[in-house]
Design a protein around this motif. Structure first.
Motif, PDB file in Angstrom:
ATOM      1  N   THR A 103      37.586  28.819  50.634  1.00  0.00           N
ATOM      2  CA  THR A 103      37.173  29.711  50.224  1.00  0.00           C
ATOM      3  C   THR A 103      37.941  31.116  49.398  1.00  0.00           C
ATOM      4  O   THR A 103      39.004  31.189  50.466  1.00  0.00           O
ATOM      5  N   ILE A 104      37.737  32.198  48.774  1.00  0.00           N
ATOM      6  CA  ILE A 104      38.865  32.849  48.338  1.00  0.00           C
ATOM      7  C   ILE A 104      37.392  34.213  48.189  1.00  0.00           C
ATOM      8  O   ILE A 104      36.678  33.567  47.316  1.00  0.00           O
ATOM      9  N   SER A 105      38.171  34.926  47.379  1.00  0.00           N
ATOM     10  CA  SER A 105      38.198  36.253  46.861  1.00  0.00           C
ATOM     11  C   SER A 105      38.126  35.626  45.020  1.00  0.00           C
ATOM     12  O   SER A 105      38.871  35.285  44.252  1.00  0.00           O
ATOM     13  N   CYS A 106      36.694  36.041  44.486  1.00  0.00           N
ATOM     14  CA  CYS A 106      36.487  35.626  43.167  1.00  0.00           C
ATOM     15  C   CYS A 106      37.145  36.605  42.489  1.00  0.00           C
ATOM     16  O   CYS A 106      37.310  38.305  42.678  1.00  0.00           O
ATOM     17  N   PRO A 107      38.114  36.768  40.952  1.00  0.00           N
ATOM     18  CA  PRO A 107      38.608  37.575  40.659  1.00  0.00           C
ATOM     19  C   PRO A 107      37.997  38.091  39.492  1.00  0.00           C
ATOM     20  O   PRO A 107      39.036  38.957  39.606  1.00  0.00           O
ATOM     21  N   LEU A 108      37.139  37.925  38.987  1.00  0.00           N
ATOM     22  CA  LEU A 108      36.312  38.978  38.481  1.00  0.00           C
ATOM     23  C   LEU A 108      35.436  39.713  39.266  1.00  0.00           C
ATOM     24  O   LEU A 108      34.865  41.054  39.070  1.00  0.00           O
ATOM     25  N   CYS A 109      34.477  38.970  40.069  1.00  0.00           N
ATOM     26  CA  CYS A 109      33.103  39.664  41.142  1.00  0.00           C
ATOM     27  C   CYS A 109      33.870  40.498  42.690  1.00  0.00           C
ATOM     28  O   CYS A 109      32.848  40.895  42.955  1.00  0.00           O
ATOM     29  N   HIS A 110      34.815  39.477  43.277  1.00  0.00           N
ATOM     30  CA  HIS A 110      35.003  39.312  44.341  1.00  0.00           C
ATOM     31  C   HIS A 110      34.555  39.323  45.113  1.00  0.00           C
ATOM     32  O   HIS A 110      34.969  39.431  46.625  1.00  0.00           O
ATOM     33  N   GLU A 111      33.099  38.758  44.833  1.00  0.00           N
ATOM     34  CA  GLU A 111      32.674  37.157  45.783  1.00  0.00           C
ATOM     35  C   GLU A 111      33.163  36.750  46.243  1.00  0.00           C
ATOM     36  O   GLU A 111      34.152  36.110  45.564  1.00  0.00           O
ATOM     37  N   GLU A 112      32.707  35.877  47.487  1.00  0.00           N
ATOM     38  CA  GLU A 112      33.366  34.547  47.969  1.00  0.00           C
ATOM     39  C   GLU A 112      33.551  33.803  46.498  1.00  0.00           C
ATOM     40  O   GLU A 112      31.921  33.312  46.215  1.00  0.00           O
ATOM     41  N   LEU A 113      34.171  32.893  46.580  1.00  0.00           N
ATOM     42  CA  LEU A 113      34.578  31.908  45.496  1.00  0.00           C
ATOM     43  C   LEU A 113      34.715  30.403  46.211  1.00  0.00           C
ATOM     44  O   LEU A 113      36.216  30.348  47.164  1.00  0.00           O
ATOM     45  N   ILE A 114      33.993  29.280  45.899  1.00  0.00           N
ATOM     46  CA  ILE A 114      33.797  28.243  46.815  1.00  0.00           C
ATOM     47  C   ILE A 114      35.185  26.784  46.351  1.00  0.00           C
ATOM     48  O   ILE A 114      35.175  27.156  44.226  1.00  0.00           O
ATOM     49  N   ILE A 115      36.144  26.573  46.205  1.00  0.00           N
ATOM     50  CA  ILE A 115      36.599  26.054  45.135  1.00  0.00           C
ATOM     51  C   ILE A 115      36.647  24.188  45.818  1.00  0.00           C
ATOM     52  O   ILE A 115      37.033  24.257  47.385  1.00  0.00           O
ATOM     53  N   ASN A 116      36.717  23.756  45.038  1.00  0.00           N
ATOM     54  CA  ASN A 116      36.372  22.256  45.748  1.00  0.00           C
ATOM     55  C   ASN A 116      37.748  21.281  45.582  1.00  0.00           C
ATOM     56  O   ASN A 116      37.990  21.410  43.644  1.00  0.00           O
TER      57      ASN A 116
END
Length: 214
Positions: A13-26
């Protein structure tokens, strides 16, 4: 799913570069026969941001692959195109360069030609609407050459170059070489670079306390 397979599949997981919410990377590992291990990387956020790439785990040098498409048998040759891969068909003067929203894919030579044909059809339509007879005629000519190649009536060369070494043409007839630093520097990468220092491992499939289901 076998234990060996599951150990190559995990999420971060990282922060979404657009909305800064949690982003899950598979992250999903695969093994392509006669080629080696690759990793598919995908992410999609509710805000509409998405990312997909393919990483070759056994090769990192900048590469140049080319295949002379001489008949129907060449059309099934597998192609791995990452977000940093540039595709060229010199006979048609076509260069498909990566952009900021490029996505990776695994296809074959026929699939590459089909993708390019769709783009050329659209560009030809726009040229016709603009009243540009020269570009319209050229577009129709390229369309016919692509269709002839897919029917085995036209020889074309498909080239793929990747400064990150993550693209390839998988065929006994494909010719490959390492790009020199100058050649690699002239290529676009189209990559979005994540700040790995801010990412956290959410689940590791190799952890016996967790499991992944398809």
């Amino acid at each position: 799913m076998s234990e060996e397979s599951s150990c190559r599949n995990f999420v971060t997981t990282i922060s979404c570069p657009l909305c800064h919410e949690e982003l899950i990377i598979n992250w999903q590992g695969d093994d392509i026969p006669y080629f080696g291990e690759i990793m598919y990387i995908t992410a999609r956020c509710d805000c509409s941001f998405r990312f997909a790439d393919t990483m070759i785990l056994t090769q990192r040098d900048p590469v140049h692959y080319e295949l002379k498409v001489e008949g129907p048998g060449d059309l099934s040759s597998r192609v791995v195109r990452s977000t940093s891969g540039t595709i060229r068909i010199p006979e048609l003067g076509i260069d498909v360069e990566p952009g900021s929203v490029s996505e990776s894919y695994v296809t074959n030579i026929e699939g590459i030609m089909d993708r390019i044909l769709d783009v050329v059809i659209t560009a030809t339509k726009w040229a016709k609407e603009d009243g540009d007879e020269e570009r319209t005629a050229k577009g129709l000519e390229i369309q016919q050459m692509l269709r002839d190649a897919m029917d085995g009536k036209q020889e074309l060369t498909v080239v793929i170059e990747d400064p990150m070494g993550n693209s390839a043409i998988i065929s006994d007839r494909a010719v490959s070489r390492t790009l020199d630093p100058k050649e690699a520097a002239e290529l676009k990468t189209g990559m979005i670079v994540f700040d790995t220092s801010s990412s956290e491992m959410e689940m590791d499939a190799c952890d016996p306390d967790h499991s992944i289901t398809d």
